[in-house]
Design a protein around this motif. Structure first.
Motif, short mmCIF file in Angstrom:
data_model
loop_
_atom_site.label_atom_id
_atom_site.label_comp_id
_atom_site.label_asym_id
_atom_site.label_seq_id
_atom_site.Cartn_x
_atom_site.Cartn_y
_atom_site.Cartn_z
N SER A 107 0.85 -0.99 0.34
CA SER A 107 0.32 -0.06 -0.47
C SER A 107 1.11 1.21 -0.12
N SER A 108 2.13 0.77 -0.58
CA SER A 108 2.99 2.45 -0.60
C SER A 108 2.58 3.16 -1.65
N LEU A 109 1.92 3.47 -1.99
CA LEU A 109 1.68 3.94 -3.98
C LEU A 109 0.38 3.87 -3.54
N PRO A 110 -0.31 5.10 -2.91
CA PRO A 110 -1.45 5.00 -2.76
C PRO A 110 -1.90 5.60 -4.22
N PRO A 111 -3.25 5.52 -4.35
CA PRO A 111 -3.59 6.95 -5.80
C PRO A 111 -3.99 8.30 -5.30
N GLY A 112 -3.29 8.86 -6.46
CA GLY A 112 -3.14 10.65 -6.32
C GLY A 112 -2.54 11.03 -6.07
N TYR A 113 -1.86 11.07 -5.13
CA TYR A 113 -0.17 11.29 -4.30
C TYR A 113 0.55 10.81 -6.00
N VAL A 114 1.62 11.97 -5.34
CA VAL A 114 3.08 12.13 -6.29
C VAL A 114 4.43 11.20 -6.08
N VAL A 115 5.11 10.37 -6.49
CA VAL A 115 5.82 9.81 -5.76
C VAL A 115 7.24 10.06 -7.06
N ALA A 116 8.19 10.87 -5.82
CA ALA A 116 9.79 11.54 -6.77
C ALA A 116 10.26 10.02 -7.01
#
Length: 424
Positions: free
Chosen positions: A290-299
Motif C-alpha cells: 500500500s506504499s503507492l496510494p492513488p492520487g499521490y505523487v512519488v518522486a
C-alpha cells in the motif's frame, strides 16, 4: 490504513482501538511505530509496525494479519497522535532482526549460482515450450478448419484439456489463452467471432515461440513474458530502461485468482508522460503493498521490464508519496486510442491500456453508459462497471478520469473532483 485490514470486521475493530486512552508507551521513529494496548489479559499487548513494509508484530493471540491492535495503532499514527520517541529495546531488537534476515536473504539471492545447470534448465524448458507450441499450432489449425458448428457441445472441455497439455509443456501463457477462449464458448450471440479472435492471438503467440531467436530483442522479450518466462527484479534493475520522474499514481486495481491476490498500480510521469505498471502480490490474508496510494505523487526512478511496449516497472529508489498541488491534465480519447493502436501493433497481446482524459461527461450508449470528451468522442463503460458513482461526480461539471481501456470497454479507476481524487 484501513485497506490493510484483512476483512471488514478487522477494519471495524481497528477503529475501536484507535483511542489514545487504550495505549501506553506509544511512540514513532523513522522506522516504526509502537505501543502497548491493554486487552483482556493482565499484560498489555506489545504492538509494533515497521512502516516501510509494512510489517506487523503483536503479542496478542489473534490469527488475523494485521490484527486490530496494529490497525488501531496505525490509525492513531496517521492522525498525528503518536509522538516521536526513541525506540525501546523490544522494538529495536525486532527491527534489527528483520534487517538482518533481509540482508541474509539478499546475500543468498546474490550468491553465485551454478550457471551451467541454470542454462541447462532454461534450455530444457525452452525445448518443452517449443514442442508444446508446435503441437498447439497443429491442433488450432485443424480445429478452426473444421469450424465451430459443434464447438458448443464439448468445446469447453476440449479447450481445457489442451490447456492442461500446455501447462505440462511449461507454457502457462498459452494455457491461460486457451482458458480465456473456453470461457467464451456459447456466451452471447457473437461468441464464435470472439472465440476466433482469442484463438488467433494464441496461435500467433505459439508461432512466435518457435522463432524466438529470429525476433527483435524487444519483441522476443515480450513473447517470453507472454509465454510465462519470468524476469527477476535483479535482472530488471541490472539492464532495464531507467526513467527518473515525478510519478502520479493514477489508479489501482485489486484482483484475486488461484488463491493469489494481486494489485495493478498505474503511474504516469509528470515530465516524461510515460505510463508505468507496478505489480504486487500477496497470499490470502496478507496485505498487499500500500506504499503507492492513488492520487499521490512519488518522486523516484522506475526501471522498466524489457518488451516491445515497456509498461511493467519496478522502483530502484523513491521518496515518500506527497499530495499533488494541482489536478492532473489529461488528453483526449483520440490521442489515447492513437497511443493504444501503436502499442497494440507492437504487442498484439495487450489486454488493457491506461488512459488519462480530462473534461469528460457521461453519455448514454445503447442500453448502458459512455464517457464523452471535449471533441465529442465517446467510449463505452465496461458492462461490469457500476456507473453511478462516476455519474454522480460528473453531474456537476466535467471531470478528469484515469481508466483502463479493454476489449470489454472502459474501466474507470480514479476521478478528480473539486474535493480531490476519488477512487472508483
Amino acid at each position: 490504513m484501513l485497506e490493510l485490514a484483512p476483512d471488514a470486521a478487522s477494519a471495524k475493530a481497528g477503529r475501536g482501538q484507535a483511542a489514545p486512552a487504550k495505549w501506553s508507551d506509544a511512540g514513532a521513529s523513522g522506522r516504526a511505530v509502537w505501543g502497548a494496548c491493554q486487552g483482556s489479559g493482565k499484560r498489555p499487548y506489545q504492538t509494533t509496525v515497521e512502516t516501510a513494509g509494512p510489517a506487523f508484530r503483536c503479542s496478542c493471540p489473534s490469527r488475523k494479519f494485521p490484527c486490530k491492535h496494529a490497525l488501531g495503532l496505525l490509525l492513531l499514527w496517521a492522525d498525528g497522535q503518536i509522538p516521536r520517541a526513541e525506540e525501546p529495546g523490544w522494538v529495536h531488537t525486532w527491527l534489527d532482526e528483520r534487517a538482518a534476515r533481509a540482508e541474509r536473504a539478499e546475500k543468498k539471492t546474490d550468491a553465485p549460482k551454478d550457471l551451467e545447470a541454470a542454462a541447462k534448465r532454461a534450455q530444457d524448458r525452452l525445448a518443452r515450450v517449443t514442442a508444446g507450441a508446435a503441437e498447439l499450432r497443429g491442433w488450432l489449425a485443424d480445429r478452426v478448419s473444421a469450424g465451430f458448428a459443434t464447438f458448443e457441445r464439448g468445446g469447453t472441455e476440449e479447450l481445457y484439456t489442451v490447456a492442461s497439455r500446455m501447462v505440462d509443456a511449461q507454457a502457462p501463457g498459452l494455457a491461460n489463452g486457451l482458458r480465456r477462449a473456453a470461457a467464451l464458448v456459447g456466451r452471447g450471440r457473437d461468441w464464435p467471432d470472439r472465440l476466433l479472435a482469442e484463438l488467433s492471438l494464441v496461435y500467433v503467440l505459439a508461432d512466435a515461440a518457435s522463432r524466438l531467436e529470429s525476433l527483435p530483442a524487444a519483441l522476443a522479450g515480450t513473447v517470453r513474458t507472454r509465454l510465462g518466462f519470468s524476469v527477476s527484479n535483479a535482472q530488471v534493475l541490472e539492464s532495464g530502461e531507467r526513467v527518473p520522474d515525478q510519478w502520479l499514481v493514477t489508479g489501482a486495481v485489486d484482483e484475486e485468482q488461484d488463491s493469489l491476490r494481486s494489485r495493478r498500480t498505474w503511474l504516469r510521469g509528470k515530465r516524461s508522460g510515460r505510463d508505468a505498471l507496478v505489480l504486487s502480490f500477496a497470499p490470502p490474508g496478507r496485505p498487499l503493498d500500500s506504499s503507492l496510494p492513488p492520487g499521490y505523487v512519488v518522486a523516484g526512478e522506475l526501471v522498466f521490464h524489457p518488451g516491445a511496449v515497456p509498461l511493467r516497472a519496478v522502483f530502484d529508489h523513491r521518496e515518500e508519496p506527497v499530495a499533488p498541488e494541482n489536478e492532473p491534465v489529461g488528453g483526449t480519447f483520440g490521442s489515447a486510442l492513437a497511443e493504444h493502436a501503436a502499442a497494440l501493433a507492437a504487442d498484439p497481446w495487450l489486454d488493457r491500456w491506461p488512459v488519462l482524459v480530462s473534461e469528460l461527461r457521461p453519455a448514454r450508449h445503447g442500453g448502458g453508459w459512455a464517457l464523452s470528451d471535449v471533441d465529442g468522442a465517446a467510449l463505452p463503460l465496461a458492462p461490469s462497471v457500476d456507473p453511478w458513482p462516476l455519474l454522480a461526480l460528473a453531474a456537476e461539471r466535467p471531470v478528469t478520469v484515469a481508466a483502463e481501456w479493454t476489449t470489454a470497454g472502459l474501466r474507470p479507476l480514479s476521478c478528480w473532483h473539486r474535493d480531490g481524487m476519488v477512487r472508483l
